[in-house]
Design an enzyme around this catalytic site. Structure first.
Site, PDB file in Angstrom:
ATOM      1  N   ASN A 178      -6.660   0.700  -3.265  1.00 54.58           N
ATOM      2  CA  ASN A 178      -7.442   1.255  -4.553  1.00 54.58           C
ATOM      3  C   ASN A 178      -6.393   1.814  -5.539  1.00 54.58           C
ATOM      4  OD1 ASN A 178      -9.908  -0.012  -3.626  1.00 54.58           O
ATOM      5  ND2 ASN A 178      -9.131   0.885  -2.006  1.00 54.58           N
ATOM      6  N   THR A 179      -5.540   2.831  -5.068  1.00 58.28           N
ATOM      7  CA  THR A 179      -5.350   3.885  -6.230  1.00 58.28           C
ATOM      8  C   THR A 179      -4.982   3.501  -7.221  1.00 58.28           C
ATOM      9  OG1 THR A 179      -5.638   5.333  -4.068  1.00 58.28           O
ATOM     10  CG2 THR A 179      -3.948   6.100  -5.861  1.00 58.28           C
ATOM     11  N   THR A 226      -8.678   1.191   1.465  1.00 57.83           N
ATOM     12  CA  THR A 226      -8.282   1.129   2.276  1.00 57.83           C
ATOM     13  C   THR A 226      -7.632   1.567   3.689  1.00 57.83           C
ATOM     14  OG1 THR A 226      -5.392   1.225   1.855  1.00 57.83           O
ATOM     15  CG2 THR A 226      -7.021  -0.850   1.003  1.00 57.83           C
ATOM     16  N   HIS A 227      -7.548   2.694   3.152  1.00 52.51           N
ATOM     17  CA  HIS A 227      -7.344   3.899   4.820  1.00 52.51           C
ATOM     18  C   HIS A 227      -8.588   4.081   5.505  1.00 52.51           C
ATOM     19  CE1 HIS A 227      -3.298   4.898   2.834  1.00 52.51           C
ATOM     20  NE2 HIS A 227      -2.838   5.494   4.258  1.00 52.51           N
ATOM     21  N   GLU A 242      -3.380   9.554   7.978  1.00 52.04           N
ATOM     22  CA  GLU A 242      -1.956   9.111   8.077  1.00 52.04           C
ATOM     23  C   GLU A 242      -1.633  10.127   9.412  1.00 52.04           C
ATOM     24  OE1 GLU A 242       0.388   7.837   5.772  1.00 52.04           O
ATOM     25  OE2 GLU A 242      -1.153   6.573   5.204  1.00 52.04           O
ATOM     26  N   ASP A 259       0.911  -0.799   0.255  1.00 54.37           N
ATOM     27  CA  ASP A 259      -0.079  -0.165  -0.023  1.00 54.37           C
ATOM     28  C   ASP A 259       0.586   1.348   0.302  1.00 54.37           C
ATOM     29  OD1 ASP A 259      -2.526   1.437   0.597  1.00 54.37           O
ATOM     30  OD2 ASP A 259      -2.075   1.882   2.252  1.00 54.37           O
TER      31      ASP A 259
HETATM   32  N1  DGL Z   1      -5.203   3.661   0.726  1.00 58.99           N
HETATM   33  C1  DGL Z   1      -5.167   3.580  -0.963  1.00 58.99           C
HETATM   34  C2  DGL Z   1      -6.300   3.679  -1.543  1.00 58.99           C
HETATM   35  O1  DGL Z   1      -6.887   2.168  -1.249  1.00 58.99           O
HETATM   36  C3  DGL Z   1      -4.396   5.373  -0.635  1.00 58.99           C
HETATM   37  C4  DGL Z   1      -4.272   6.493   0.174  1.00 58.99           C
HETATM   38  C5  DGL Z   1      -3.614   7.004  -0.713  1.00 58.99           C
HETATM   39  O2  DGL Z   1      -1.846   7.335  -0.809  1.00 58.99           O
HETATM   40  O3  DGL Z   1      -4.040   8.453  -1.408  1.00 58.99           O
HETATM   41  O4  DGL Z   1      -7.086   3.737  -2.457  1.00 58.99           O
END
Ligand code: DGL
Length: 279
Positions: A80-81, A199-200, A164, A16
């Site tokens: 996801n990104t 996922t955050h 974060e 991630d």
């Molecule tokens: N946790 C990541 C997601 O699922 C991205 C968070 C990020 O770095 O902006 O998209």
């Protein structure tokens, strides 16, 4: 093919941009505690959500290569990104050249597969990063699998920086949680299911719940990703045999390990001892 990669069985790699993937790792480990895991968080360069396609792809590929070099045959993009912006290119263009036997899987497909059984009225909302929303990956994938479902996505650019920075419970969080929920529901007031497509976001789940009408179902994706990985390994015994089974979990971060440990402890609910890695 890269002949310098280790061929012996190795851990499952989980990647991630930062801490978010730990919510997925936790579900995977609970379901399959027997395997070894190697988590890599690119915290020094997080967040990815506002970065361009090219940059997310380049950073993700670096991380995948490093996990392969460290013995992984299977890597989960628990982001996801990265799944939206880098997964397909890595699968189609890079893996054949790096090693066609290794695999990289994402989190979007397993999440979209479940949508049909979650919504009752076919109105689904998605909270995700700017990058994920702008890629339209969720709309496209849900459109293919569940053509009758109306999908409304909303980018929540303030949520990952808050998480974060360990801001889970301050008045500022209430403001930004309520703001995005109101925006989403004004675009489609009939939404009955909201996917947390980052996922955050499970770290904000209680706040999101607090500000969301109670008839709306909130869906974090970790459990679906874990179940889908479990199925995948049952269907691919050749890959399953290339995963070591010692029940261990090593955590790597591109940031300072002590900084990582502090937040990772909150994400995982247990003390951790991360190691530094450069990409
Ligand atoms: N946790 C990541 C997601 O699922 C991205 C968070 C990020 O770095 O902006 O998209």
């Amino acid at each position: 093919m890269n002949s310098s990669l280790p061929t012996a069985p190795g851990p499952i790699g989980v990647f991630d941009s930062g801490y978010g993937g730990l919510t997925v790792l936790d579900e995977i480990q609970q379901l399959m505690p027997e395997y070894d895991y190697l988590y890599l968080g690119d915290n020094a360069r997080a967040p990815y959500g506002t970065r361009s396609f090219e940059v997310v792809y380049e950073f993700t590929l670096q991380a995948v290569r490093r996990l392969f070099e460290m013995g992984c045959h299977l890597v989960i993009l628990a982001c996801n990104t990265a799944s939206a912006k880098a997964l397909r290119t890595i699968q189609q263009c890079d893996l054949p050249e790096i090693d066609p036997e290794r695999r990289v899987l994402g989190v979007i497909r397993p999440t979209t597969e479940c949508v049909g059984s979650l919504t009752r009225n076919g109105h689904v909302g998605i909270f995700a990063t700017q990058g994920t929303i702008r890629s339209h990956t969720y709309d496209i994938e849900i459109g293919k699998l569940h053509p009758g479902v109306r999908v409304t996505g909303l980018a929540c650019p303030m949520w990952v920086p808050l998480i974060e920075n360990k801001e889970y419970d301050s008045p500022g969080v209430d403001y930004f949680v309520k703001k995005y929920i109101d925006q989403l529901l004004s675009r489609d007031p009939e939404i009955d299911t909201i996917l947390l497509g980052c996922t955050h976001y499970p770290l904000l789940l209680s706040k999101i719940r607090q500000h969301t009408p109670s008839h709306i179902r909130l869906v974090p994706q970790g459990e679906f990703v874990a179940n889908s990985l479990h199925d995948y390994l049952q269907r691919h015994p050749d890959m399953e045999q290339r995963i070591t089974k010692g029940g261990t979990c090593r955590l790597l971060t591109t940031e300072h390990p002590l900084t990582f440990n502090e937040s990772a402890t909150i994400f995982l609910g247990r003390n951790v001892n991360a190691e530094h890695v450069t990409l």
